[in-house]
Design an enzyme around this catalytic site. Structure first.
Site, PDB file in Angstrom:
ATOM      1  N   SER A 255       0.864  -1.188   0.000  1.00 31.30           N
ATOM      2  CA  SER A 255       0.000   0.000   0.000  1.00 31.30           C
ATOM      3  C   SER A 255       0.896   1.232   0.000  1.00 31.30           C
ATOM      4  CB  SER A 255      -0.860   0.021   1.258  1.00 31.30           C
ATOM      5  OG  SER A 255      -1.448   1.303   1.428  1.00 31.30           O
TER       6      SER A 255
ATOM      7  N   TYR B  34      -1.316  -0.656  10.186  1.00 29.65           N
ATOM      8  CA  TYR B  34      -1.419  -0.995   8.759  1.00 29.65           C
ATOM      9  C   TYR B  34      -0.139  -0.605   8.008  1.00 29.65           C
ATOM     10  CZ  TYR B  34      -3.745  -1.123   4.127  1.00 29.65           C
ATOM     11  OH  TYR B  34      -4.111  -1.392   2.825  1.00 29.65           O
TER      12      TYR B  34
END
Ligand code: NAP
Length: 242
Positions: free
Chosen positions: A141, A154
């Site tokens: 990501s 995350y």
């Protein structure tokens, strides 16, 4: 007769994983469709793939469980005989400010988004090493490259996945196995549907959010066409971060 090719895509019941599974099926891969709990969605992915004329089967297993991953990979080999491509895509978010982050939210994200790559790839890599070929794509990501407030768990997991990609690529290259990562920006899926993204497109040079197919085409390229590409992190974010 065309050569048989098999891909395992984790988290392929919905969103980006589903699009990757379909794109690889279009390229002739039989697909092992992993999901966590959404059986109906996984069966729908399987049906869509079968309509393309290739084999597909759904496998429920939790990618954050080492035992479950080992068992599932054995089952997939029993069913399909080989795994030529792996997309480590399954992932979750448990966003929150760092000072309020619970152990549970931290561990759930690290286990599902990072430890899973070890649990799934470890048995798959042994199979690919024997075959002396294979391609692995890890779904990172932009948060893992640039960080994002409210996503320390995350971003840590995704940054870890990028380190994992580079190190594994260096180990596996001599065996004919390529390992790359894709770093999506904002993609329209269930994961992002509740985010307040008003105005974000003004900051995206391509002036739109991404869709799962944008990511899937890149994954398919890395697996099928990028035969001299390994250890790379490809941003697919409309130019959001440069
Ligand atoms: P999504 O729509 O929420 O889908 C998540 C998928 O992962 C589902 O198939 C889900 O299965 C599966 N999954 C979740 N936990 C699992 C577990 N423990 N074991 C096995 N499968 C599990 O997410 P998405 O947006 O497509 O995201 C896919 C990947 O791209 C993730 O790694 C995410 O971090 C990454 N990513 C997404 C974006 C974005 O903007 N959407 C941006 C950057 C990176 P069930 O259907 O059974 O629940």
């Amino acid at each position: 007769m065309t050569e048989k090719k098999v891909a395992l895509v984790t988290g392929a019941s919905r969103g980006i994983g589903k699009a990757c599974a379909i794109e690889l099926a279009k390229a002739g891969y039989s697909i092992a469709v992993n999901y966590a709990g959404n059986q109906e969605a996984a069966e729908n992915t399987v049906k869509e793939i079968q309509k393309l004329g290739v084999d597909a089967k759904a496998y429920q297993f939790d990618v954050s469980s080492k035992e479950a991953c080992e068992e599932a990979v054995s089952k997939i080999i029993e069913d399909f005989g080989q795994i030529d491509a792996l997309v480590n895509n399954a992932g979750i978010t448990r966003d929150g400010l760092f000072v309020r982050m619970t152990n549970e939210a931290w561990e759930a994200v690290i286990n599902t988004n990072l430890n899973s790559a070890f649990y799934v790839t470890n048995p798959v890599a042994k199979i690919m090493m024997k075959a002396r070929k294979g391609a692995i794509v890890n779904m990172a990501s932009i948060a893992g490259v640039y960080g994002n407030a409210g996503q320390t768990n995350y971003a840590s997991a995704k940054a870890g996945l990028i380190g994992f990609t580079k190190a594994l690529a260096k180990e596996m290259g001599s065996r004919g196995i390529r390992v790359n990562a894709v770093a999506p920006g904002f993609i329209q899926t269930d994961m992002t549907k509740d985010l307040k993204l008003d105005g974000i497109t003004e900051h995206i040079p391509l002036r739109r959010l991404g869709n799962p197919e944008d990511i899937a085409k890149t994954v398919k390229f890395l697996i099928e066409d990028g035969t001299y590409i390994t250890a790379q992190v490809i941003g697919v974010d409309g130019g959001l971060v440069v």
